[in-house]
Write a protein that holds these residues in place. Structure first.
Motif, PDB file in Angstrom:
ATOM      1  N   LEU A  65      36.931  42.838  -9.699  1.00 49.04           N
ATOM      2  CA  LEU A  65      35.619  43.456  -9.468  1.00 49.04           C
ATOM      3  C   LEU A  65      34.517  42.416  -9.309  1.00 49.04           C
ATOM      4  CD1 LEU A  65      35.812  46.395 -12.044  1.00 49.04           C
ATOM      5  CD2 LEU A  65      35.785  46.607  -9.567  1.00 49.04           C
ATOM      6  N   VAL A  66      34.859  41.147  -9.543  1.00 45.41           N
ATOM      7  CA  VAL A  66      33.831  40.106  -9.495  1.00 45.41           C
ATOM      8  C   VAL A  66      33.727  39.535  -8.079  1.00 45.41           C
ATOM      9  CG1 VAL A  66      33.117  37.863 -10.418  1.00 45.41           C
ATOM     10  CG2 VAL A  66      34.279  39.507 -11.897  1.00 45.41           C
ATOM     11  N   HIS A  67      32.552  39.662  -7.504  1.00 51.22           N
ATOM     12  CA  HIS A  67      32.281  39.040  -6.204  1.00 51.22           C
ATOM     13  C   HIS A  67      31.227  37.971  -6.443  1.00 51.22           C
ATOM     14  CE1 HIS A  67      34.171  42.175  -3.587  1.00 51.22           C
ATOM     15  NE2 HIS A  67      34.139  42.783  -4.761  1.00 51.22           N
ATOM     16  N   MET A  68      31.559  36.723  -6.152  1.00 49.54           N
ATOM     17  CA  MET A  68      30.619  35.638  -6.451  1.00 49.54           C
ATOM     18  C   MET A  68      30.499  34.719  -5.258  1.00 49.54           C
ATOM     19  SD  MET A  68      30.885  32.976  -9.637  1.00 49.54           S
ATOM     20  CE  MET A  68      30.341  34.048 -10.931  1.00 49.54           C
ATOM     21  N   ARG A  69      29.245  34.286  -4.977  1.00 48.58           N
ATOM     22  CA  ARG A  69      29.076  33.292  -3.915  1.00 48.58           C
ATOM     23  C   ARG A  69      29.778  32.003  -4.342  1.00 48.58           C
ATOM     24  NH1 ARG A  69      22.789  33.283  -3.581  1.00 48.58           N
ATOM     25  NH2 ARG A  69      23.028  31.419  -2.310  1.00 48.58           N
ATOM     26  N   SER A  70      30.461  31.380  -3.417  1.00 51.16           N
ATOM     27  CA  SER A  70      31.225  30.162  -3.750  1.00 51.16           C
ATOM     28  C   SER A  70      30.313  29.113  -4.366  1.00 51.16           C
ATOM     29  CB  SER A  70      31.877  29.582  -2.497  1.00 51.16           C
ATOM     30  OG  SER A  70      32.707  30.539  -1.922  1.00 51.16           O
ATOM     31  N   GLN A  71      29.092  28.996  -3.827  1.00 50.89           N
ATOM     32  CA  GLN A  71      28.164  27.979  -4.340  1.00 50.89           C
ATOM     33  C   GLN A  71      27.824  28.243  -5.819  1.00 50.89           C
ATOM     34  OE1 GLN A  71      27.206  25.163  -3.174  1.00 50.89           O
ATOM     35  NE2 GLN A  71      25.691  24.695  -4.742  1.00 50.89           N
ATOM     36  N   GLU A  72      27.737  29.539  -6.173  1.00 52.82           N
ATOM     37  CA  GLU A  72      27.457  29.884  -7.583  1.00 52.82           C
ATOM     38  C   GLU A  72      28.625  29.485  -8.475  1.00 52.82           C
ATOM     39  OE1 GLU A  72      24.307  33.582  -7.894  1.00 52.82           O
ATOM     40  OE2 GLU A  72      26.412  33.963  -8.293  1.00 52.82           O
ATOM     41  N   ALA A  73      29.835  29.704  -7.974  1.00 50.58           N
ATOM     42  CA  ALA A  73      31.029  29.326  -8.742  1.00 50.58           C
ATOM     43  C   ALA A  73      31.067  27.808  -8.941  1.00 50.58           C
ATOM     44  CB  ALA A  73      32.283  29.792  -8.018  1.00 50.58           C
ATOM     45  N   VAL A  74      30.727  27.067  -7.876  1.00 53.76           N
ATOM     46  CA  VAL A  74      30.666  25.601  -7.968  1.00 53.76           C
ATOM     47  C   VAL A  74      29.653  25.201  -9.037  1.00 53.76           C
ATOM     48  CG1 VAL A  74      29.872  23.529  -6.755  1.00 53.76           C
ATOM     49  CG2 VAL A  74      31.416  25.120  -5.615  1.00 53.76           C
ATOM     50  N   MET A  75      28.489  25.873  -8.986  1.00 58.19           N
ATOM     51  CA  MET A  75      27.424  25.544  -9.940  1.00 58.19           C
ATOM     52  C   MET A  75      27.895  25.786 -11.385  1.00 58.19           C
ATOM     53  SD  MET A  75      23.643  27.231 -10.092  1.00 58.19           S
ATOM     54  CE  MET A  75      24.103  28.758 -10.880  1.00 58.19           C
ATOM     55  N   ILE A  76      28.514  26.936 -11.614  1.00 60.61           N
ATOM     56  CA  ILE A  76      28.957  27.256 -12.985  1.00 60.61           C
ATOM     57  C   ILE A  76      29.981  26.222 -13.464  1.00 60.61           C
ATOM     58  CG2 ILE A  76      30.252  28.951 -14.366  1.00 60.61           C
ATOM     59  CD1 ILE A  76      28.825  31.124 -12.617  1.00 60.61           C
TER      60      ILE A  76
ATOM     61  N   VAL B 165      30.459  23.070 -12.366  1.00 66.90           N
ATOM     62  CA  VAL B 165      29.869  21.728 -12.549  1.00 66.90           C
ATOM     63  C   VAL B 165      28.991  21.695 -13.807  1.00 66.90           C
ATOM     64  CG1 VAL B 165      28.296  20.009 -11.571  1.00 66.90           C
ATOM     65  CG2 VAL B 165      29.963  21.133 -10.108  1.00 66.90           C
ATOM     66  N   VAL B 166      28.223  22.769 -14.031  1.00 69.01           N
ATOM     67  CA  VAL B 166      27.356  22.782 -15.213  1.00 69.01           C
ATOM     68  C   VAL B 166      28.200  22.806 -16.490  1.00 69.01           C
ATOM     69  CG1 VAL B 166      25.610  24.064 -16.489  1.00 69.01           C
ATOM     70  CG2 VAL B 166      25.420  23.839 -14.028  1.00 69.01           C
ATOM     71  N   ALA B 167      29.290  23.583 -16.477  1.00 66.09           N
ATOM     72  CA  ALA B 167      30.152  23.628 -17.662  1.00 66.09           C
ATOM     73  C   ALA B 167      30.677  22.225 -17.981  1.00 66.09           C
ATOM     74  CB  ALA B 167      31.308  24.598 -17.436  1.00 66.09           C
ATOM     75  N   VAL B 168      31.167  21.539 -16.948  1.00 66.49           N
ATOM     76  CA  VAL B 168      31.680  20.173 -17.145  1.00 66.49           C
ATOM     77  C   VAL B 168      30.552  19.255 -17.624  1.00 66.49           C
ATOM     78  CG1 VAL B 168      32.630  18.158 -15.943  1.00 66.49           C
ATOM     79  CG2 VAL B 168      33.555  20.431 -15.469  1.00 66.49           C
ATOM     80  N   THR B 169      29.370  19.393 -17.014  1.00 68.78           N
ATOM     81  CA  THR B 169      28.231  18.540 -17.389  1.00 68.78           C
ATOM     82  C   THR B 169      27.837  18.760 -18.848  1.00 68.78           C
ATOM     83  OG1 THR B 169      27.422  18.688 -15.128  1.00 68.78           O
ATOM     84  CG2 THR B 169      25.861  17.902 -16.767  1.00 68.78           C
ATOM     85  N   LEU B 170      27.781  20.032 -19.263  1.00 69.98           N
ATOM     86  CA  LEU B 170      27.373  20.309 -20.647  1.00 69.98           C
ATOM     87  C   LEU B 170      28.396  19.756 -21.647  1.00 69.98           C
ATOM     88  CD1 LEU B 170      25.931  23.935 -20.327  1.00 69.98           C
ATOM     89  CD2 LEU B 170      24.651  21.823 -20.652  1.00 69.98           C
ATOM     90  N   PHE B 171      29.696  19.919 -21.315  1.00 70.32           N
ATOM     91  CA  PHE B 171      30.720  19.338 -22.200  1.00 70.32           C
ATOM     92  C   PHE B 171      30.582  17.812 -22.251  1.00 70.32           C
ATOM     93  CE2 PHE B 171      33.036  23.429 -21.900  1.00 70.32           C
ATOM     94  CZ  PHE B 171      33.242  23.619 -23.256  1.00 70.32           C
ATOM     95  N   ALA B 172      30.332  17.222 -21.072  1.00 68.44           N
ATOM     96  CA  ALA B 172      30.190  15.760 -21.010  1.00 68.44           C
ATOM     97  C   ALA B 172      28.977  15.301 -21.830  1.00 68.44           C
ATOM     98  CB  ALA B 172      30.052  15.311 -19.558  1.00 68.44           C
ATOM     99  N   LEU B 173      27.877  16.041 -21.720  1.00 70.33           N
ATOM    100  CA  LEU B 173      26.678  15.672 -22.489  1.00 70.33           C
ATOM    101  C   LEU B 173      26.935  15.799 -23.992  1.00 70.33           C
ATOM    102  CD1 LEU B 173      23.910  17.384 -20.317  1.00 70.33           C
ATOM    103  CD2 LEU B 173      24.186  14.926 -20.682  1.00 70.33           C
ATOM    104  N   GLY B 174      27.625  16.888 -24.377  1.00 69.46           N
ATOM    105  CA  GLY B 174      27.960  17.090 -25.791  1.00 69.46           C
ATOM    106  C   GLY B 174      28.833  15.946 -26.294  1.00 69.46           C
TER     107      GLY B 174
END
Lengths: 242, 295
Positions: free
Chosen positions: B139-150, B152-161
């Protein structure tokens, strides 16, 4: 014997208040120089201007191993080998005990992570800090153990001279005894120490020499037994007899 | 509300949450470490977007999306450190540092925004997304760019932590934030750490700008709204831990998504600011904060 730390004409004032006035002293390798004086006599201010944390002297010269250091920035003075503890237990509360000390070992820039970690563990052991509490956040430790973390952090800098500011304040007699034993252990290892302390039995037991400040000026200096019998010192502590 | 609508709202909230987490990180780390509020943070977000556009877009240097993003983030690190040097350091030991730096960082924001206007003009631009199209999971329809953003941000936040918790430099930054004087006595170069902290905050703000610029239109004032949202996030979450503002960012994202659905886009900022005021009254240390600030 050559002085490890020497001060010449050190002065600091705050507006009209002369907190430290033209102080000279020298401490030799392996010597313990005790510093006494009533509250507000300028003892902690002296440590502040020696380390430049949080402020520098207005005038005077500080020499470490014969080289002037007052032109250096505070962290450079620490790295050169002037380590200091505070009267209150000044730790990094959310960092574990070992991380607190590790910071100092890393700050001293002596080797990689493994060497720094080993130096931190060794400093905590030397201070008598229980190994089981290494990973406890420093802010959750009782006062005595926080003091040990602070002392271990200073030791992890591998200092040339250690400035201890009232290490026995707020402690029980048993804990003071452990601090006394720790200072004697450090002296046995050849550490050069400047010790500010209100607990006179501790101060006289561990100091080779004593100097007493009053209103920012040096009023007596010499062997502990002679200094505490000095009428000027008695008057500074107890007031003039009428 | 039917299930597809609920999923759509949650998905929108998640996308907003990751963006807000990035925006708030820099604001929070500057507040905890230097004890000041950086009003130029929104301008950093806009500058990051424009730099990424300049480096990456075919109409400019044409290095591609990822090279543009990396170069923009690196440039923002340097710009952040320089801004700290010029606008914050001169007042470092001043007793009115908080008030003075409100003024200087506001001035910095105005200067950066006007520079963006002078260099790139006021016309709307957009960074070409890294990926076009849509991803569908049930049921989830997501723009590819949004998926990329999520991702990359997840990886970035883990890296910052990881950086803050596990590396010597991260440990030093946390130490300076907790006790400046003790840090100096441990041989830590507080001035350098302040500049690095500001640089890191600007770099992460720049990354947020890259993502905003690739899902919305860019303008020199595009950082104004993110600055307000980051402020709401930081106040709601508190600054006791790195994770406080991350949790708050997702909470604000989800609340905003639901609020937009139920009360509309127009009133949503009022809902968020109302919530912020309520938290300031009831739990001023933040929803995920601790009452006592470290000594």
């Amino acid at each position: 014997m050559a002085a490890v730390l020497e001060a010449r004409g050190l002065s600091k004032s705050f507006g009209g208040l002369q907190a430290v006035a033209d102080i000279d002293f020298a401490v030799a390798e392996g010597e313990v120089l005790g510093i006494a004086g009533p509250n507000g006599s300028g003892k902690s201010t002296l440590f502040n201007i020696l380390t430049k944390v949080p402020f520098a002297a207005d005038r005077g010269t500080v020499l470490l191993d014969g080289r002037p250091i007052q032109g250096r920035r505070p962290h450079e003075i620490a790295r050169l080998g002037v380590a200091r503890t505070f009267q209150r237990e000044s730790v990094f509360p959310s960092l574990s005990a070992i991380d607190n000390v590790l910071l100092a070992a890393e700050g001293a820039r002596r080797g990689g992570f493994a060497a720094c970690l080993a130096a931190a563990e060794q400093a905590l052991d030397l201070a008598g800090f229980p190994a089981t509490l290494h990973n406890m956040p420093a802010g959750q430790l009782p006062v005595f153990l926080r003091k040990l973390v602070m002392i271990a952090s200073a030791l992890a800098l591998q200092p040339r001279v250690l400035l201890l500011d009232e290490p026995a304040s707020s402690l029980t007699p048993q804990e003071i005894e452990r601090i006394r034993a720790l200072i004697l252990k450090l002296v046995g290892a050849g550490m050069t120490i400047l010790l500010i302390e209100h607990v006179l039995p501790l101060l006289t037991a561990v100091s080779d020499r004593l100097m007493v400040l009053d209103h920012g000026t040096l009023i007596a200096s010499g062997r502990p037994a002679e200094v505490i019998a000095d009428p000027a010192v008695i008057e500074a502590y107890l007031g003039r007899e009428r | 509300m039917d299930l597809p609508t609920l999923i759509s709202i949650l998905q929108s909230g998640l996308a907003l949450g990751v963006l807000y987490a990035l925006m708030a990180f820099g604001l929070a780390i500057v507040w905890t470490t230097l004890g000041i509020f950086n009003f130029a943070h929104g301008a950093f977000i806009a500058a990051g977007a424009y730099l990424a556009w300049q480096f990456g877009n075919a109409a400019a240097f044409g290095l591609g999306y990822w090279a543009g993003a990396v170069l923009a983030v690196a440039a923002m690190f340097v710009i952040g450190a320089v801004v700290q040097l010029l606008l914050v350091r001169p007042f470092e030991r001043h007793r009115d540092i908080v008030l003075l730096t409100v003024i200087t960082t506001l001035a910095g924001a105005t200067i950066i925004t006007n520079l963006l206007n002078v260099i790139w003009g006021p016309r709307m631009k957009q960074i070409e997304p890294a990926l076009d199209g849509e991803i569908v999971f049930g049921l989830v329809h997501m723009r590819s760019q949004e998926a990329v953003m999520i991702a990359v941000v997840a990886v970035t936040l883990f890296a910052l932590g990881w950086f803050l918790l596990r590396t010597p430099l991260g440990r030093s930054m946390r130490a300076v934030a907790q006790n400046r004087e003790a840090a100096q006595l441990m041989g830590l170069d507080v001035r350098l750490l302040y500049a690095l902290t500001f640089g890191l905050a600007a770099a992460v703000a720049g990354l947020a700008g890259v993502f905003i610029g690739s899902i919305r239109f860019m303008s020199p004032t595009m950082g104004d709204d993110p600055l307000q949202k980051a402020l709401v996030v930081v106040i709601l979450g508190g600054v006791a831990r790195f994770t406080s503002s991350v949790y708050a960012a997702f909470a604000v994202g989800i609340i905003e998504a639901f609020s937009t659905y139920f009360v509309g886009l127009y009133w949503t900022p009022a809902v968020l600011f109302g919530l912020m005021i309520l938290v300031l009254i009831v739990k001023p240390e933040g929803l995920f904060g601790r009452r006592q600030r470290s000594v």
